[in-house]
Design a protein around this motif. Sequence first.
Motif, PDB file in Angstrom:
ATOM      1  N   ASP A 125       1.576 -16.526  -7.512  1.00 34.99           N
ATOM      2  CA  ASP A 125       2.826 -16.760  -6.774  1.00 34.99           C
ATOM      3  C   ASP A 125       3.204 -15.537  -5.935  1.00 34.99           C
ATOM      4  OD1 ASP A 125       3.320 -15.114  -8.935  1.00 34.99           O
ATOM      5  OD2 ASP A 125       5.156 -16.127  -9.565  1.00 34.99           O
ATOM      6  N   VAL A 126       2.290 -14.581  -5.828  1.00 35.59           N
ATOM      7  CA  VAL A 126       2.560 -13.327  -5.105  1.00 35.59           C
ATOM      8  C   VAL A 126       1.668 -13.245  -3.871  1.00 35.59           C
ATOM      9  CG1 VAL A 126       2.599 -10.811  -5.243  1.00 35.59           C
ATOM     10  CG2 VAL A 126       3.126 -12.176  -7.278  1.00 35.59           C
ATOM     11  N   CYS A 127       2.287 -13.013  -2.725  1.00 34.97           N
ATOM     12  CA  CYS A 127       1.531 -12.842  -1.482  1.00 34.97           C
ATOM     13  C   CYS A 127       1.868 -11.489  -0.867  1.00 34.97           C
ATOM     14  CB  CYS A 127       1.870 -13.958  -0.489  1.00 34.97           C
ATOM     15  SG  CYS A 127       0.969 -13.800   1.078  1.00 34.97           S
ATOM     16  N   PRO A 128       0.970 -10.521  -0.934  1.00 35.14           N
ATOM     17  CA  PRO A 128       1.212  -9.237  -0.258  1.00 35.14           C
ATOM     18  C   PRO A 128       1.010  -9.378   1.247  1.00 35.14           C
ATOM     19  CG  PRO A 128      -0.905  -9.176  -1.380  1.00 35.14           C
ATOM     20  CD  PRO A 128      -0.304 -10.521  -1.679  1.00 35.14           C
ATOM     21  N   ILE A 129       1.774  -8.584   2.007  1.00 33.54           N
ATOM     22  CA  ILE A 129       1.674  -8.651   3.475  1.00 33.54           C
ATOM     23  C   ILE A 129       1.429  -7.250   4.049  1.00 33.54           C
ATOM     24  CG2 ILE A 129       2.953 -10.798   3.828  1.00 33.54           C
ATOM     25  CD1 ILE A 129       5.456  -9.019   4.407  1.00 33.54           C
ATOM     26  N   PRO A 130       0.279  -6.645   3.749  1.00 34.00           N
ATOM     27  CA  PRO A 130       0.019  -5.312   4.307  1.00 34.00           C
ATOM     28  C   PRO A 130       0.011  -5.363   5.825  1.00 34.00           C
ATOM     29  CG  PRO A 130      -2.010  -6.298   3.496  1.00 34.00           C
ATOM     30  CD  PRO A 130      -0.897  -7.198   3.050  1.00 34.00           C
ATOM     31  N   GLY A 131       0.551  -4.320   6.424  1.00 37.77           N
ATOM     32  CA  GLY A 131       0.538  -4.211   7.880  1.00 37.77           C
ATOM     33  C   GLY A 131      -0.518  -3.230   8.333  1.00 37.77           C
ATOM     34  N   THR A 132      -0.987  -3.409   9.543  1.00 39.96           N
ATOM     35  CA  THR A 132      -1.912  -2.453  10.138  1.00 39.96           C
ATOM     36  C   THR A 132      -1.915  -2.649  11.642  1.00 39.96           C
ATOM     37  OG1 THR A 132      -4.160  -1.570  10.107  1.00 39.96           O
ATOM     38  CG2 THR A 132      -3.948  -3.958   9.952  1.00 39.96           C
ATOM     39  N   LEU A 140       0.827  -1.211   0.000  1.00 39.26           N
ATOM     40  CA  LEU A 140       0.000   0.000   0.000  1.00 39.26           C
ATOM     41  C   LEU A 140       0.861   1.260   0.000  1.00 39.26           C
ATOM     42  CD1 LEU A 140      -2.754  -1.166   2.505  1.00 39.26           C
ATOM     43  CD2 LEU A 140      -2.857  -1.089   0.018  1.00 39.26           C
ATOM     44  N   GLY A 141       2.097   1.137  -0.515  1.00 40.03           N
ATOM     45  CA  GLY A 141       2.965   2.313  -0.559  1.00 40.03           C
ATOM     46  C   GLY A 141       3.232   2.877   0.819  1.00 40.03           C
ATOM     47  N   LEU A 188      -4.157  -2.722  -3.389  1.00 39.08           N
ATOM     48  CA  LEU A 188      -3.822  -4.067  -2.922  1.00 39.08           C
ATOM     49  C   LEU A 188      -4.309  -5.122  -3.915  1.00 39.08           C
ATOM     50  CD1 LEU A 188      -2.512  -5.615  -0.634  1.00 39.08           C
ATOM     51  CD2 LEU A 188      -4.613  -5.335   0.708  1.00 39.08           C
ATOM     52  N   ALA A 189      -5.489  -4.912  -4.479  1.00 35.76           N
ATOM     53  CA  ALA A 189      -6.001  -5.844  -5.491  1.00 35.76           C
ATOM     54  C   ALA A 189      -5.070  -5.903  -6.692  1.00 35.76           C
ATOM     55  CB  ALA A 189      -7.408  -5.424  -5.921  1.00 35.76           C
ATOM     56  N   TRP A 190      -4.483  -4.759  -7.057  1.00 34.78           N
ATOM     57  CA  TRP A 190      -3.532  -4.757  -8.178  1.00 34.78           C
ATOM     58  C   TRP A 190      -2.368  -5.705  -7.901  1.00 34.78           C
ATOM     59  CZ3 TRP A 190       1.659  -3.509  -8.544  1.00 34.78           C
ATOM     60  CH2 TRP A 190       2.173  -3.475  -9.843  1.00 34.78           C
ATOM     61  N   VAL A 191      -1.860  -5.702  -6.676  1.00 33.05           N
ATOM     62  CA  VAL A 191      -0.762  -6.615  -6.325  1.00 33.05           C
ATOM     63  C   VAL A 191      -1.236  -8.062  -6.437  1.00 33.05           C
ATOM     64  CG1 VAL A 191       0.909  -7.296  -4.556  1.00 33.05           C
ATOM     65  CG2 VAL A 191       0.302  -4.878  -4.830  1.00 33.05           C
ATOM     66  N   HIS A 192      -2.425  -8.343  -5.923  1.00 34.54           N
ATOM     67  CA  HIS A 192      -2.965  -9.711  -6.029  1.00 34.54           C
ATOM     68  C   HIS A 192      -3.073 -10.166  -7.484  1.00 34.54           C
ATOM     69  CE1 HIS A 192      -3.807 -10.905  -1.936  1.00 34.54           C
ATOM     70  NE2 HIS A 192      -4.376  -9.746  -1.674  1.00 34.54           N
TER      71      HIS A 192
END
Length: 343
Positions: free
Chosen positions: A276-283, A209-210, A267-271
């Motif tokens: 083979d791509v797993c984003p790990i946004p933090g919050t 998410l930049g 985030l959907a763009w990353v998905h």
Amino acid sequence: MAGGVRRIKLGSQGLEVSAQGLGCMGMSSFYGAPKPDADMISLIRHAIDSGVTFLDTSDMYGPFTNEILLGKALKGGVREKVELATKCGICFADNKMEVRGDPAYVRAAVGDSLKRLGVDSVDLYYQLRIDTTVPIEVTVGELKKLVEEGKVKYIGLSEASASTIRRAHAVHPITAVQLEWSLWSRDAEAEIVPTCRELGIGIVAYSPLGRGFFSSGAKFVENLSHDDSRKHLPRFQPENVEHNKTLFEQVSDLAARKGCTPSQLALAWVHHQGNDVCPIPGTTKIENFNQNVGALSVKLTPEELAELESSASADAVKGDRYPSDFSTWTNSETPPLSSWKAT
């Protein structure tokens, strides 16, 4: 699909994780003051109950306090429900950060992390940053021994160059490479991502998410606390924010048309970059976590993807990912094995 979150194979060595993970760094460090343990444990357990079971930490988050927090959250039979990732590679000596990859350090770091986390082994263990003075074969050689001893199940790298990844993979299969990948950080697409795909290595996208920018753009930057490390990043400097807010506005426009939030769209763009791509946004907030999980339901057409990628072209963002004195933190090479003199 536990809690509605699909599962994916990460890499080709057998590790399976939730298609979206949870980055835990900001709970303890770098993004303002540490948050209360009780609140963060509730958030972590809510994530697991929701089906987000891939948890990402590191010994340098705090330092050490984030692993201790995760250790508390995993008590009471929770450990068996998660895929746990931690890292070594950055240590603090004389109030300075130092990148290390020598075998004695790596072995000690793994042992210390296991104690703090209260576990016998970690599912995925990364070298967080690459020591440019130690051949990668030496570092991964020690990690390979730790796999054989059962302390580490799978090995990962972060911010390594394509050639470093190849050399590491020749010593022991690399399961995942963690890299910054988002609509405003796309440099990995040239060499790193194709190399990972050629070798069957999974991709874990941090800061998808930049670093929070795609939540509310320039307003987000204005609201950062005085002790938030993002205040020092080139992209968050006033002269660059003025330029970069255009990208946020374009993302916001498409998000409004899609009926989702800008951060869900980013985030959907990353998905959509691949299974083979797993984003790990933090919050640190349950409502933001729930919103992030909602990104898994946002489907983008080829035309929408093209519109986003046109907005996020190479010249769309001003400012480097890190300050110039952090140059060894990105796309790092190591010396040849022949140069190594074991001490």
